[in-house]
Design a protein around this motif. Structure first.
Motif, PDB file in Angstrom:
ATOM      1  N   ASN A  61       0.811  -1.159   0.129  1.00 25.44           N
ATOM      2  CA  ASN A  61       0.171  -0.097   0.066  1.00 25.44           C
ATOM      3  C   ASN A  61       0.878   1.333   0.033  1.00 25.44           C
ATOM      4  O   ASN A  61       0.435   2.250  -0.311  1.00 25.44           O
ATOM      5  CB  ASN A  61      -0.909   0.025   1.127  1.00 25.44           C
ATOM      6  N   THR A  62       1.976   1.239   0.445  1.00 30.97           N
ATOM      7  CA  THR A  62       3.117   2.232   0.422  1.00 30.97           C
ATOM      8  C   THR A  62       3.788   2.055  -0.873  1.00 30.97           C
ATOM      9  O   THR A  62       4.667   1.238  -1.069  1.00 30.97           O
ATOM     10  CB  THR A  62       4.020   2.047   1.673  1.00 30.97           C
ATOM     11  N   PRO A  63       3.653   2.992  -1.682  1.00 34.28           N
ATOM     12  CA  PRO A  63       4.276   2.957  -2.980  1.00 34.28           C
ATOM     13  C   PRO A  63       5.826   2.921  -3.179  1.00 34.28           C
ATOM     14  O   PRO A  63       6.387   2.151  -3.778  1.00 34.28           O
ATOM     15  CB  PRO A  63       3.824   4.414  -3.808  1.00 34.28           C
ATOM     16  N   ALA A  64       6.368   3.450  -2.271  1.00 32.22           N
ATOM     17  CA  ALA A  64       8.102   3.305  -2.029  1.00 32.22           C
ATOM     18  C   ALA A  64       8.415   2.021  -1.704  1.00 32.22           C
ATOM     19  O   ALA A  64       9.466   1.473  -1.834  1.00 32.22           O
ATOM     20  CB  ALA A  64       8.633   4.426  -0.918  1.00 32.22           C
ATOM     21  N   SER A  65       7.560   1.047  -1.318  1.00 32.26           N
ATOM     22  CA  SER A  65       7.949  -0.404  -0.758  1.00 32.26           C
ATOM     23  C   SER A  65       7.576  -1.320  -1.959  1.00 32.26           C
ATOM     24  O   SER A  65       8.026  -2.403  -1.850  1.00 32.26           O
ATOM     25  CB  SER A  65       6.993  -0.570   0.472  1.00 32.26           C
ATOM     26  N   ARG A  66       6.921  -0.840  -3.016  1.00 32.47           N
ATOM     27  CA  ARG A  66       6.876  -1.559  -4.322  1.00 32.47           C
ATOM     28  C   ARG A  66       8.118  -1.958  -5.034  1.00 32.47           C
ATOM     29  O   ARG A  66       8.942  -1.032  -5.180  1.00 32.47           O
ATOM     30  CB  ARG A  66       5.778  -1.083  -5.087  1.00 32.47           C
ATOM     31  N   TYR A  85      12.474   0.642 -22.391  1.00 33.73           N
ATOM     32  CA  TYR A  85      11.014   0.625 -21.730  1.00 33.73           C
ATOM     33  C   TYR A  85      11.208   1.340 -20.458  1.00 33.73           C
ATOM     34  O   TYR A  85      12.242   1.377 -19.626  1.00 33.73           O
ATOM     35  CB  TYR A  85      10.495  -0.719 -21.624  1.00 33.73           C
ATOM     36  N   ILE A  86      10.096   1.808 -19.803  1.00 33.49           N
ATOM     37  CA  ILE A  86      10.070   2.413 -18.760  1.00 33.49           C
ATOM     38  C   ILE A  86       8.847   1.963 -17.913  1.00 33.49           C
ATOM     39  O   ILE A  86       7.911   1.827 -18.327  1.00 33.49           O
ATOM     40  CB  ILE A  86       9.742   4.055 -18.666  1.00 33.49           C
ATOM     41  N   VAL A  87       8.969   1.312 -16.539  1.00 32.83           N
ATOM     42  CA  VAL A  87       8.216   1.000 -15.705  1.00 32.83           C
ATOM     43  C   VAL A  87       7.370   2.323 -15.039  1.00 32.83           C
ATOM     44  O   VAL A  87       8.067   3.155 -14.422  1.00 32.83           O
ATOM     45  CB  VAL A  87       8.787   0.210 -14.583  1.00 32.83           C
ATOM     46  N   GLU A  88       6.150   2.398 -15.666  1.00 34.88           N
ATOM     47  CA  GLU A  88       5.426   3.748 -15.126  1.00 34.88           C
ATOM     48  C   GLU A  88       4.850   3.620 -13.636  1.00 34.88           C
ATOM     49  O   GLU A  88       4.916   4.337 -12.740  1.00 34.88           O
ATOM     50  CB  GLU A  88       4.402   4.126 -15.989  1.00 34.88           C
ATOM     51  N   LYS A  89       4.320   2.099 -13.416  1.00 35.49           N
ATOM     52  CA  LYS A  89       3.694   2.246 -12.137  1.00 35.49           C
ATOM     53  C   LYS A  89       3.474   0.485 -11.721  1.00 35.49           C
ATOM     54  O   LYS A  89       3.370  -0.104 -12.979  1.00 35.49           O
ATOM     55  CB  LYS A  89       2.315   2.846 -12.349  1.00 35.49           C
ATOM     56  N   ILE A  90       3.805   0.434 -10.606  1.00 29.96           N
ATOM     57  CA  ILE A  90       3.427  -1.062 -10.070  1.00 29.96           C
ATOM     58  C   ILE A  90       2.079  -0.925  -9.565  1.00 29.96           C
ATOM     59  O   ILE A  90       2.057  -0.479  -8.387  1.00 29.96           O
ATOM     60  CB  ILE A  90       4.813  -1.397  -9.171  1.00 29.96           C
ATOM     61  N   LEU A  91       1.436  -1.878 -10.015  1.00 25.91           N
ATOM     62  CA  LEU A  91      -0.096  -2.222  -9.797  1.00 25.91           C
ATOM     63  C   LEU A  91      -0.180  -3.499  -8.733  1.00 25.91           C
ATOM     64  O   LEU A  91       1.008  -4.478  -8.785  1.00 25.91           O
ATOM     65  CB  LEU A  91      -0.881  -2.244 -10.501  1.00 25.91           C
TER      66      LEU A  91
END
Length: 108
Positions: A61-66, A85-91
């Motif tokens: 739930n904490t984006p910095a921990s993904r 390629y760029i990882v934009e977001k970890i879902l």
């Protein structure tokens, strides 16, 4: 027979109620809706990319921990990988990747 004097003994019995936590509801991956999946990309676009496989995927739930590792390599959100390629977001269920102006979803 020998008589034994017992002191008053207090016994406390605790009742423990085991509570099962509710299964957490996974966060919505609505951001991935409408994006093509990696395997749905055009052949022309996929030729420029290596075969992509998520080898480690840690969601918090904490984006910095993904964290995510693709093909065994740690990827940093927002930074270009060796292949461009760029990882934009970890879902919760995968990652959103951008490559040459095309955004797509890579499921875990």
């Amino acid at each position: 027979p020998e008589s034994t004097k017992l002191d008053s003994v207090k016994v406390a019995i605790a009742t423990v109620k085991r509570v099962q936590p509710e299964s957490p509801t996974p966060p919505s991956d609505a951001e991935a809706n409408g994006l093509p999946r990696y395997d749905e990309l055009s052949l022309k676009l996929r030729r420029g990319l290596p075969s992509l496989e998520i080898t480690i995927h840690i969601y918090s739930n904490t984006p910095a921990s993904r964290k995510v590792y693709i093909n065994g390599q740690k990827q940093i959100v927002g930074e270009a990988a060796d292949k461009g390629y760029i990882v934009e977001k970890i879902l919760y269920s995968g990652v959103i990747i951008e490559y040459k102006g095309t955004r797509f979803f890579l499921p875990k």
